[in-house]
Design a protein around this motif. Structure first.
Motif, PDB file in Angstrom:
ATOM      1  N   LYS A  30     -29.095 -16.794  33.243  1.00  9.99           N
ATOM      2  CA  LYS A  30     -29.002 -18.003  34.053  1.00  9.99           C
ATOM      3  C   LYS A  30     -28.854 -19.247  33.183  1.00  9.99           C
ATOM      4  O   LYS A  30     -29.272 -19.277  32.026  1.00  9.99           O
ATOM      5  N   GLU A  51     -32.066 -27.680  47.451  1.00  2.00           N
ATOM      6  CA  GLU A  51     -32.117 -26.368  48.100  1.00  2.00           C
ATOM      7  C   GLU A  51     -31.545 -26.436  49.512  1.00  2.00           C
ATOM      8  O   GLU A  51     -30.815 -25.537  49.946  1.00  2.00           O
ATOM      9  N   SER A  56     -29.127 -23.385  44.140  1.00  2.00           N
ATOM     10  CA  SER A  56     -30.225 -22.517  43.713  1.00  2.00           C
ATOM     11  C   SER A  56     -31.278 -23.351  42.997  1.00  2.00           C
ATOM     12  O   SER A  56     -30.952 -24.171  42.137  1.00  2.00           O
ATOM     13  N   TYR A  90     -39.347 -13.037  39.053  1.00  2.00           N
ATOM     14  CA  TYR A  90     -38.207 -12.120  39.016  1.00  2.00           C
ATOM     15  C   TYR A  90     -37.457 -12.128  40.352  1.00  2.00           C
ATOM     16  O   TYR A  90     -36.223 -12.222  40.393  1.00  2.00           O
ATOM     17  N   GLU A  91     -38.201 -12.031  41.455  1.00  8.52           N
ATOM     18  CA  GLU A  91     -37.578 -12.001  42.779  1.00  8.52           C
ATOM     19  C   GLU A  91     -36.819 -13.289  43.075  1.00  8.52           C
ATOM     20  O   GLU A  91     -35.728 -13.275  43.648  1.00  8.52           O
ATOM     21  N   SER A  92     -37.396 -14.433  42.668  1.00  7.73           N
ATOM     22  CA  SER A  92     -36.744 -15.719  42.897  1.00  7.73           C
ATOM     23  C   SER A  92     -35.448 -15.813  42.100  1.00  7.73           C
ATOM     24  O   SER A  92     -34.408 -16.254  42.628  1.00  7.73           O
ATOM     25  N   LEU A  94     -33.666 -13.353  40.997  1.00  9.68           N
ATOM     26  CA  LEU A  94     -32.720 -12.338  41.471  1.00  9.68           C
ATOM     27  C   LEU A  94     -31.870 -12.868  42.629  1.00  9.68           C
ATOM     28  O   LEU A  94     -30.706 -12.500  42.779  1.00  9.68           O
ATOM     29  N   LYS A  95     -32.469 -13.750  43.441  1.00 12.17           N
ATOM     30  CA  LYS A  95     -31.776 -14.292  44.604  1.00 12.17           C
ATOM     31  C   LYS A  95     -30.974 -15.551  44.278  1.00 12.17           C
ATOM     32  O   LYS A  95     -30.288 -16.089  45.147  1.00 12.17           O
ATOM     33  N   SER A  96     -31.065 -16.023  43.036  1.00 15.76           N
ATOM     34  CA  SER A  96     -30.446 -17.306  42.657  1.00 15.76           C
ATOM     35  C   SER A  96     -29.050 -17.117  42.088  1.00 15.76           C
ATOM     36  O   SER A  96     -28.685 -16.022  41.639  1.00 15.76           O
TER      37      SER A  96
END
Length: 236
Positions: A30, A51, A56, A90-92, A94-96
């Motif tokens: 990123k 947002e 992102s 990690y989850e945040s 991953l969605k970005s």
């Protein structure tokens, strides 16, 4: 009971190994645009507006349940464990998208630590200075921290006795009892926050004022420049 249930092969240990083995690679894939500024300059507000417009963002303070400063735990839920924080991170990510707006943070948020890879990325990110008038900062801090919670505020003030004199701690607590919150906030900004959390050593590529109605448009323009690989070579 009708709930779809999924079982992780290898159990929780396998899941933690996955996070440990993949989080750094995800971070390094990123690009970050980091907002820096003194307490109350409206960095979080700008992230929320970005947002809403579809950009992102990585809201580290939200993931950590802490606003970052020594008083950042006021009105917040208990912080997650370090392992849970890394999973949420990690989850945040991953969605970005590939370019992410975030707030420039120190290595530690409350009791939690940023992964070294993320901290290093913030240091080398496109850094934006966010400034604001003293009156605007006082209002934001008031809105964020003062919610009929005098006892919690006084307890938080007590935690500052390592940094400010016991005389000032007593003064602030007395002012809270008198409901003179803005006096406390102004004094803390001048004699504590702006000294302890100085941004003078940061090299900023851009500087914006959150009091300016064009600040959001400026950030969008910066995003486009980063997207095109155009980085300002002069620091502000």
């Amino acid at each position: 009971m009708g709930f779809p249930i999924y079982q992780i092969k290898g159990g929780y240990k396998s899941y933690r190994n996955f996070i440990n083995n993949n989080l750094n690679d995800l971070i390094n894939s990123k690009s970050f645009i980091s907002l820096y500024g003194y307490t109350g300059t409206g960095k979080t507000e700008l992230l929320k507006k970005l947002e809403e417009k579809g950009y992102s963002i990585l809201n580290l303070e939200n993931l950590a349940n802490h606003k970052g400063s020594l008083l950042g735990g006021v009105l917040e839920k208990p912080q997650p464990s370090q392992k849970m924080f890394e999973s949420l991170l990690y989850e945040s990510l991953l969605k970005s998208g590939s370019i992410i707006f975030t707030e420039g943070e120190s290595r530690k948020i409350g009791s939690l630590y940023l992964p070294n890879a993320l901290y290093d990325k913030l240091l080398s990110s496109t850094k934006i200075e966010v400034v604001s008038s003293l009156d605007s900062r006082i209002k934001r801090i008031f809105d964020d921290y003062v919610k009929d919670n005098d006892d919690e505020l006084k307890e938080a003030i007590e935690s500052l006795n390592r940094y400010i004199s016991s005389k000032k701690v007593s003064l602030y607590k007395d002012l809270i009892d008198q409901k003179k919150y803005t006096d406390v906030i102004k004094n803390l900004i001048i004699y504590y926050y702006d000294i302890k959390y100085s941004t003078k050593e940061k090299n900023f590529y851009y500087s914006i004022s959150s009091d300016d109605k064009y600040s959001l448009s400026e950030l969008e323009d910066i995003y486009r420049k980063v997207q095109k690989g155009i980085i300002c070579s002069e620091v502000v």
